[in-house]
Each structure stands twice: as structure tokens, then as C-alpha cells.
Design an enzyme around this catalytic site. Structure first.
Site, PDB file in Angstrom:
ATOM      1  CB  THR A 139       4.691  -0.321  -7.756  1.00 11.20           C
ATOM      2  OG1 THR A 139       5.451  -0.161  -8.613  1.00 11.20           O
ATOM      3  CG2 THR A 139       3.254  -0.098  -8.339  1.00 11.20           C
TER       4      THR A 139
ATOM      5  CG  ASP B 126       5.252  -1.800 -13.922  1.00  9.10           C
ATOM      6  OD1 ASP B 126       5.798  -0.934 -13.487  1.00  9.10           O
ATOM      7  OD2 ASP B 126       5.074  -2.924 -13.384  1.00  9.10           O
TER       8      ASP B 126
END
Ligand SMILES: *[C@@H]1O[C@H](CO)[C@@H](O)[C@H](O)[C@H]1NC(C)=O
Length: 361
Positions: free
Chosen positions: A222, A253
Site C-alpha cells: 500500500t 484496509d
């Protein structure tokens, strides 16, 4: 008595005003603007810096930075062409949050559209919603002018997927299922108890647990970026193509506000990366910002958020960075060595900070 305490209060107020003003002035010339990003995504930080240094808002800068990462396909785990799911498809998760207004826009499991962060911004700017998912997110993004439908697969992602299929779909994200060491369709092992179970199936039940880590140094997973602009306004953004070989439909997430990122102008910001399936259960970035709100230094707030997860999941892998509104930053990690990138005035270029994992408290 009353006069005395009133005087005390006045003095206290006066002191804090002087402190705040001095503190702010001292900080303003050196600490703002500021860009912080997970990992050595140097080009992404440079892109965000160019925008914020030219006077654009923190939201604009976050969009520029995360878009650069999507275009460069940072580590193969951001943007198109990476992280195939069990069907070989690449999908996109992204989020943007404006810490001035607490507005959020996000897309999850978005198909056929490569511009994740721009789609997230369109959700924030042009809808009253926070999160759009799947094919409907793609349709929204395209209707609002983003390019698509686009094939998000690449030669590399298809090769990776083919090899994984040849390796009996290992590793994968299933647990307590049969068959254990081959591709699906899978069945929950509990359901077998209801049906007639044979001896050979029974022996299979024993060796189901396997905890292989899906995240590594080369699978950073990410970009999470925080920007403080010249006005002191804070924004955060994230973009990822999710976990490699995930079960189709899985959302990590990345697009979950408070988990991968959080920002509040009054306090500061946080970005997170790692095992999102675990991390999203703890909203670590919300935790970091709220801890700083209660007076914790960024370093302690970051460590505390990571420790809370590690105590319950000693095998998890993850990291956060914390930035307060004065531009002080710190990181904490567990299970791997973490790096984050910083750019602020009086620096020649982006600096990469290395954070070593801390042990279980
Ligand atoms: C998408 O691109 C990949 C890689 O170039 C290719 O293998 C696949 O066939 C393409 N899919 C479609 C539907 O065109």
C-alpha cells in the site's frame, strides 16, 4: 480566593497563547509544507511535493502523489497490472480524506478502472457517500469521466497467477477448508461433520493450519500518504491493488478510513501498511490520531497502535507512520523493517527513514 484563581487562569491562558504563537511561527517556516509516505516511494513523494510546494491544497497534493504511484505501479502493488486475485483479476482500492472537513471518499474492489485515487476523490467531491464498491464503483468512475473500462492485468500478473495455479493455488487465504493443498472449490470443514465423513477426509483435517506470510519486503502492498499544505491543512490518501491471490471480493484496509489512513487538522495524520485483514480490526490510524489528540508524541502513539495488534496477533506484519500538526513524524513496525519517505522545506530531496521492528511489549 476567587480573584486569585481567576488570575491563575488568566496567566495560564496568556502563557499558552504565547507558547502557541511562538511554537507556530517557529514551526511554520521550516516544517510546512510536509509530505510523508509509506515505503521509499520517492517519485510519489516528489510529485506530491511539487504540488504542495507550488501552493496546491493538501488534498490536491495527495492525489498527485498517489496517482504517480499508480502510474509507476509502485512495487507492483499499487495501480494496475499487479496482485492478481484467485481468478487472475487485478482490482483497485483507494481512499482520500480531507482533515479540514473530515470528508472521505473511497472505492473498493473497483474493476476495469486504473485511477484509484482519482475515483476516490470523485466520490468525496461529487457524492454524499463515503465508499463505493466493485463494478458499481467502476461504473461511477467512468460516468464521472475517468478512462475505462481498462484491462487491469499485465503480462507479469498473468504469469504470476499461472505459476500460482500450477503450484496448486498455494499460498492462499483459506482456512479450515477442504481440500487443503489444492485449488477450490473449497468446503468448510465443519459442514463435513454433518455429512458422512470418510477416513481419508478425516486424516486431511489434521494438517490444515498453515500460516505463511503473504506480505514481504517486495510486496509492500500500500501507498499511504499524508500531506500538510502551506495553510496547515492535512489530507491523507491511500492506493493499493490489494493482496496477491486474495479471494475475489476481498477488501483490505486500504479503503477503510481510520485503518490505512486518518487525518484531522486539529491533531495530525497517520498512514498504515501491512496485513490489512488483521489491521483493519484495530483501526490503527484512528488510534494513532486519537492518542496524539490526548497528548501522546507521534513516536509513542505509533508504537502503541502497533503493540495493540501485536499483542493479539503475534504473527502479523505491519507498520504505521504518525505525523502531528507541527510536522513531527515517527514510525513503528512489527514483523518487518519499515521505511517511510519525507519531504519538507530545507531538504534537498526526499529522505527515507528506516524503522526497525520492535519486540512484543
Ligand atoms: C488482459 O491483459 C492480459 C495481459 O496482457 C491478457 O493476458 C488478457 O487476455 C487480457 N484480457 C482481456 C479480456 O483482454
Amino acid at each position: 480566593m476567587a480573584t486569585k484563581s481567576l488570575l491563575c487562569v488568566q496567566m495560564l491562558l496568556l502563557t499558552s497563547i504565547v507558547f502557541v504563537v511562538l511554537g507556530h511561527e517557529a514551526v511554520k517556516s521550516e516544517q510546512y509544507p510536509l509530505v510523508v509516505s509509506t515505503w521509499p516511494f520517492v517519485e510519489a513523494v516528489r510529485a506530491a511535493w511539487r504540488a504542495v510546494d507550488a501552493g496546491f491544497s493538501s488534498v490536491d497534493a495527495v492525489i498527485e502523489g498517489c496517482s504517480a504511484c499508480e502510474e509507476l505501479r509502485c512495487d507492483g502493488t499499487v495501480g494496475p497490472g499487479g496482485s492478481p486475485d484467485e481468478n487472475g483479476e487485478t482490482t483497485i482500492d483507494a481512499l482520500v480524506m480531507d482533515g479540514a472537513t473530515m470528508e472521505v471518499g473511497a472505492v473498493a474492489a473497483m474493476r476495469y478502472v486504473k485511477d484509484g485515487i482519482r475515483a476516490a476523490r470523485l466520490v468525496m467531491q461529487h457524492t454524499k457517500h463515503t465508499l463505493l464498491v466493485g463494478e458499481k464503483a467502476s461504473a461511477f468512475a467512468i460516468s464521472m469521466g475517468l478512462p475505462g473500462p481498462t484491462n487491469l492485468s499485465s503480462t507479469e500478473s498473468m504469469e504470476k497467477w499461472t505459476k500460482w495455479k500450477q503450484n496448486h493455488c498455494q499460498p492462499n487465504f483459506w482456512k479450515n477448508v477442504i481440500p487443503v493443498n489444492s485449488c477450490g472449490p473449497y468446503h468448510g470443514k465443519d459442514s463435513l461433520k454433518l455429512s458422512d465423513r470418510t477416513c481419508s477426509e478425516d486424516s486431511l483435517l489434521g494438517n490444515i493450519e498453515s500460516s505463511s506470510s503473504h506480505f514481504s519486503v517486495n510486496n509492500h502492498d500500500t501507498i499511504s500518504m499524508a500531506v500538510i499544505d502551506k495553510g496547515g491543512h492535512i489530507a491523507v490518501g491511500t492506493s493499493t491493488n490489494g493482496a496477491t491471490f486474495k479471494i475475489p471480493g476481498r477488501v483490505g484496509d486500504g479503503p477503510i478510513v481510520g485503518s490505512s489512513a486518518y487525518a484531522d487538522d486539529e491533531v495530525g495524520a497517520c498512514g498504515a501498511t501491512g496485513d490489512g485483514d488483521i489491521m483493519m480490526r484495530f483501526l490503527p490510524c484512528y488510534q494513532v490520531v486519537e492518542s496524539m489528540r490526548l497528548g501522546m508524541e507521534p513516536k509513542l502513539a505509533a508504537k502503541d497502535a502497533i503493540s495493540r495488534i501485536a499483542r493479539k496477533f503475534p504473527d502479523f506484519v505491519g507498520a504505521v507512520f504518525a505525523v502531528n500538526k507541527n510536522g513531527e513524524h515517527a514510525g513503528a513496525c512489527y514483523g518487518w523493517t519499515f521505511q517511510y519517505s519525507v519531504r519538507r522545506p530545507l531538504m534537498d530531496d526526499v529522505k527515507v527513514v528506516t524503522v526497525h521492528p520492535h519486540s512484543l511489549p
